[in-house]
Design a protein around this motif. Sequence first.
Motif, mmCIF file in Angstrom:
data_model
loop_
_atom_site.group_PDB
_atom_site.id
_atom_site.type_symbol
_atom_site.label_atom_id
_atom_site.label_comp_id
_atom_site.label_asym_id
_atom_site.label_seq_id
_atom_site.Cartn_x
_atom_site.Cartn_y
_atom_site.Cartn_z
ATOM 1 N N HIS A 180 7.153 -3.369 2.393
ATOM 2 C CA HIS A 180 8.377 -2.953 1.718
ATOM 3 C C HIS A 180 8.132 -1.935 0.619
ATOM 4 O O HIS A 180 8.964 -1.075 0.371
ATOM 5 C CB HIS A 180 9.093 -4.166 1.118
ATOM 6 C CG HIS A 180 9.693 -5.069 2.151
ATOM 7 N ND1 HIS A 180 11.033 -5.078 2.424
ATOM 8 C CD2 HIS A 180 9.124 -5.955 2.986
ATOM 9 C CE1 HIS A 180 11.270 -5.956 3.383
ATOM 10 N NE2 HIS A 180 10.127 -6.505 3.739
ATOM 11 N N ALA A 181 7.018 -2.072 -0.084
ATOM 12 C CA ALA A 181 6.851 -1.230 -1.269
ATOM 13 C C ALA A 181 6.046 0.038 -0.994
ATOM 14 O O ALA A 181 6.332 1.090 -1.542
ATOM 15 C CB ALA A 181 6.172 -2.043 -2.371
ATOM 16 N N ARG A 237 5.467 2.452 1.316
ATOM 17 C CA ARG A 237 5.965 3.774 1.686
ATOM 18 C C ARG A 237 6.802 4.395 0.573
ATOM 19 O O ARG A 237 6.659 5.571 0.243
ATOM 20 C CB ARG A 237 6.805 3.670 2.963
ATOM 21 C CG ARG A 237 7.314 5.016 3.360
ATOM 22 C CD ARG A 237 7.851 5.016 4.754
ATOM 23 N NE ARG A 237 8.565 6.253 4.980
ATOM 24 C CZ ARG A 237 9.299 6.487 6.047
ATOM 25 N NH1 ARG A 237 9.389 5.555 6.975
ATOM 26 N NH2 ARG A 237 9.908 7.619 6.181
ATOM 27 N N ASN A 238 7.658 3.565 -0.030
ATOM 28 C CA ASN A 238 8.467 4.094 -1.124
ATOM 29 C C ASN A 238 7.596 4.520 -2.296
ATOM 30 O O ASN A 238 7.901 5.475 -2.987
ATOM 31 C CB ASN A 238 9.466 3.037 -1.589
ATOM 32 C CG ASN A 238 10.549 2.804 -0.567
ATOM 33 O OD1 ASN A 238 11.265 3.727 -0.205
ATOM 34 N ND2 ASN A 238 10.654 1.587 -0.069
#
Lengths: 362, 706
Positions: free
Chosen positions: A278-279, A281-282
């Motif tokens: 979840h974290a 790539r961002n």
Amino acid sequence: MAFFILRRTGVMILTALCLTFVVFFLTNLAPNLEKLAKTQGNARMSDAEVTSWLDRNGYGGPLVVRYGEWLGVVPGWVRFDEPTGEWRGRCILRGQSPEDADRFCGLLQGDLGYSTVSNAEVAAIIGGRMALTGVLMFWAFAVMVPTALVIGIMAGMREGSRMDRALSTFSIGTTATPEYVSGVVFIILLASSQTGLSPLLVDWGWLESGTLFLGSARSAMDGVTFWNFTLPVITIAFYGIGYIARMTRASMAEVMTAQYIRTARLKGVRFRTIVLRHALRNALIAPFTVIMLQIPWLLTGVVIVETLFNYNGFGWTLVQAASNNDIELLLACSVVAVFVVLVTQLISDIGYVFLNPRIRIS
Amino acid sequence: MMLDDPFQGAGVLPDTHDGPILEISNLSISFFTRAREIPAVMDFSCSVMPGEAMGLVGESGCGKSTVALGVMQDLGTNGRIVGGTIRYKGRDLASLGADELRAIRGRDIAMIYQEPMASLNPAMRIGQQLIEVPMIHEGISRTQAWARAREMVADVRLPDPERILRSYPHQLSGGQQQRIVIAMALMSKPSLLILDEPTTALDVTVEAAVVDLIKDLGRKYGTSMLFISHNLGLVLETCDRICVMYSGEAVETGAIGDVFNHMRHPYTQALFRSIPLPGADKSARPLRAIPGNFPLPHERPKGCNFGPRCDYFVAGRCDMSDVAMASIAQGDRHQSRCLRADDIDWAAPMVAGAQQTAPEKGDVVLEVRDLKKYYEVAANALFGGGETRVVKANESLSFAARESETLAIVGESGCGKSTLAKVLMGLETATSGEVLLDGSAIQDTPIEARDTRLVSSIQMVFQNPFDTLNPSMSVGRQIIRALEVFGIGASDAERRTRMLDLLDLVKLPRAFAERMPRQLSGGQKQRVGIARAFAGGARIVVADEPVSALDVSVQAAVTDLLMDIQRREKTTLLFISHDLSIVRYLSDRVLVMYLGHVVELGSTDQVFSPPYHPYTEALLSAVPIADTSVAKQRIVLEGDIPSAMNPPPGCPFQTRCRWKAQVPGGLCETQVPPMRRLAEGHDIKCHLAMDVLASMDPVITFAPGA
Ligand SMILES: Nc1ncnc2c1ncn2[C@@H]1O[C@H](COP(=O)(O)OP(=O)(O)OP(=O)(O)O)[C@@H](O)[C@H]1O
Ligand code: SF4
Ligand code: SF4
Ligand SMILES: [Mg+2]
């Protein structure tokens, strides 16, 4: 997209023109030319002799015209040389008649000029040197980027934790240490048979004799080995690691406070999966730009490290050209440097767009 | 996939459980900052039975979200439960380890919060985010999970599930995203769903559809709900029971009917008296603001927290020691935190303020004729160039406003309300058409080219009082600056006197002149904004959602103030709002906008009673009303508001209109309807025939004693 790239390329060419003109102007300042005349001709020339020598060798005339010749948009100079009775000119090779020679010979024609010091075509010299530097940069990147990202992610995923504090301190330490300091420290610690780690290892019998790593990278020009290449590579990487890691950490820490991370947590996703799926790539969108923009900075590191480790790459050549007043070579080096800086910026802009789906498909 | 968690089995909880699903007893939660401990929630108790929906209402900052996050055991690094227990199906949640907690989150208790965009991962496809839930909790395969996700997306009434599952969040509209968030929460069929202001960011018609959906799904899956909102009407429509919070405490709790009709806490009563109800007009039911301000957590008074603002306060009794929750004799598990709950005469009518007679309307001050405002935007914002598109933000608007009149402009986001305001202010110039102020055209004069008289005669009160004041200048200075700009007053002393008068006008103490904006509450800042707008004797004041950023209890005060000043100064007020209750309460005439068009224009009574424009009808039906005696016709609009970039052909409302079939020949899809006069001063833009319009039933009806 095509339009965007086209426009950026246009701006890039304009920037390159301005920058090369500045370099051309600086390298062609009167004192430099005088020094050139004296080294090439006779050290005890009079001022009048210097002027006539410069004139005969095409260094007279207005700066702008000479810049044009160097670029290849103004025809190269041609004149009849009284003392030798030969036609001479920018584009005329020795013994060639003016009719056979090209009218233009400059950057655009791929002719970078002639190195007065090494007596060879600049293009030939630069090509080989660039390749060597390419190898160095490749390894430096291969070490620097993964290390920095891992450090940044680990530090940022739990902001304020003990691991974060330790890694952040390390990062700040590495960016605060210039290459000429870290390089020397590495040599003393790892590549000296008198001090540092190597004598210890020899004492313990873990190392046959000699040093853990080699303090000079001369032999790496013929073949890269772990032994001869590690020190230059980590010296360059060391400086960049801290910077990229700190950017990654900031980005990661911000992402970890985002609502969608809370959503994932409240869905029952385990921490490791939150970080990786979840974290990550961002969090990588911002550092990507930084990594690309880091390349120009690495070029300065290359200059220092290649000189320190006696590795005859691009940086070493630049230093040599500058100290030997090898004008054409120096100019060519600057063109290459400008080019690298601008291209990396272009790549970083395009890459940013590709990593960020919000911009890509809107 | 390597990352997929092994099946986090159930088994943390017993399968059968009879008692309450959620039982919170005497919960206290504090946040610890460097300076002090902030008690955010104190002695809070409530329980949710299986299948029951519990509403949690209160003003912002009263601790609603903290309770929700406490239940999720996700209070962040500085929040801690300092007392009490939270039991889920009998298990104390605080006693669970990290793995057990993870097994419960998402599977047993799911949570939805306010901003859908922020709660979806921008870099992951919707499908990926949905299938994760059952894959983690039930150990089912990717294909099974995908099938479940498709089913769930269809369940939340989104079209084309397969395409939606493959899109990124930013490719969906706000309403669609909120539905996805709901689908995600329901993926593993949790027993308890916590909804934290799930619709605040949405438009009213979209909100109505989402709320409807939540109710249906809750019934379908038998999910218990904890529904957090500041909107009493919404709670009435969704919940069985309600818990009213004030300043960190529950002050009253009980069944919806008991609390709405037989409230036993002065705060609940004050709250109801401060909100306008669209069924009633201002003379039958004037608003009454709650005096004073909400106390900050570390500034709570001794004794009853509500004491300083309570009408029934008795010194020596209410301010002695903490008040405990006590049961009320009548009603089902009805409790109140008031010492005088049994002494107060709850049936006594409200002491109404002096009745104001509506002022005479004067001459036409503002006339707008066929105003158009188009924006040209690059089709692709980042790379520029290429083709441009035209956004028709305002499409041939015509209306007039008189002196002392309040004209309300209502419509949902993107309908062009703010664009109209900008053109009036001169922040934008019109594409075509005329704006006449006292007969002279101003549509082409940008603000820089306007003279001081013109600038001071059209002023604006902005939605967000927090951004419009200069943070580094004292309140008095800012008002004096405005007076200087408007060229009012001959000397500094004169302007200073005028500034103090203005503070009196907006009912702020004169001492506030020396204060900095950050020392003011939201309502006080908005008063300063109003003082500035009226400083130069404005002829027209445009108020763009002036109270929607404020707390319920101060909204009434600011609204009343605005109307009071308007009456005194004979100003024309253009009141932009999406809240029909407040519009009905204060406006003389209403202009309804949809996608840049005026679809209906008429006096307040004409617009609020049939015949309606089909959009007005839907808008009225969508407004949640906090009154149990009101029966509403239920009209749920399908789909979202079309984008102004890409409006539908024909009637702008045709994509969602339920009356469309009544117009013969598919006229709605091909022709923009003309403006038609239904009665004197009442125009609508619709093809419907007169007899169909006449057959419309009122949306809101009263069923007294219901
Ligand atoms: N500067 C601009 N450039 C391009 N388009 C714009 C601009 N300003 C507004 N628009 C578009 O014009 C339309 C009307 O916008 P406007 O802000 O006036 O609506 P609104 O009803 O006030 O919305 P909200 O209630 O959300 O504030 C929207 O589709 C908006 O995207
Ligand atoms: S305890 Fe007293 S002050 Fe508090 S709400 Fe009841 S009457 Fe008002
Ligand atoms: S014109 Fe047709 S589509 Fe538009 S509002 Fe009237 S009936 Fe509905
Ligand atoms: Mg707006």
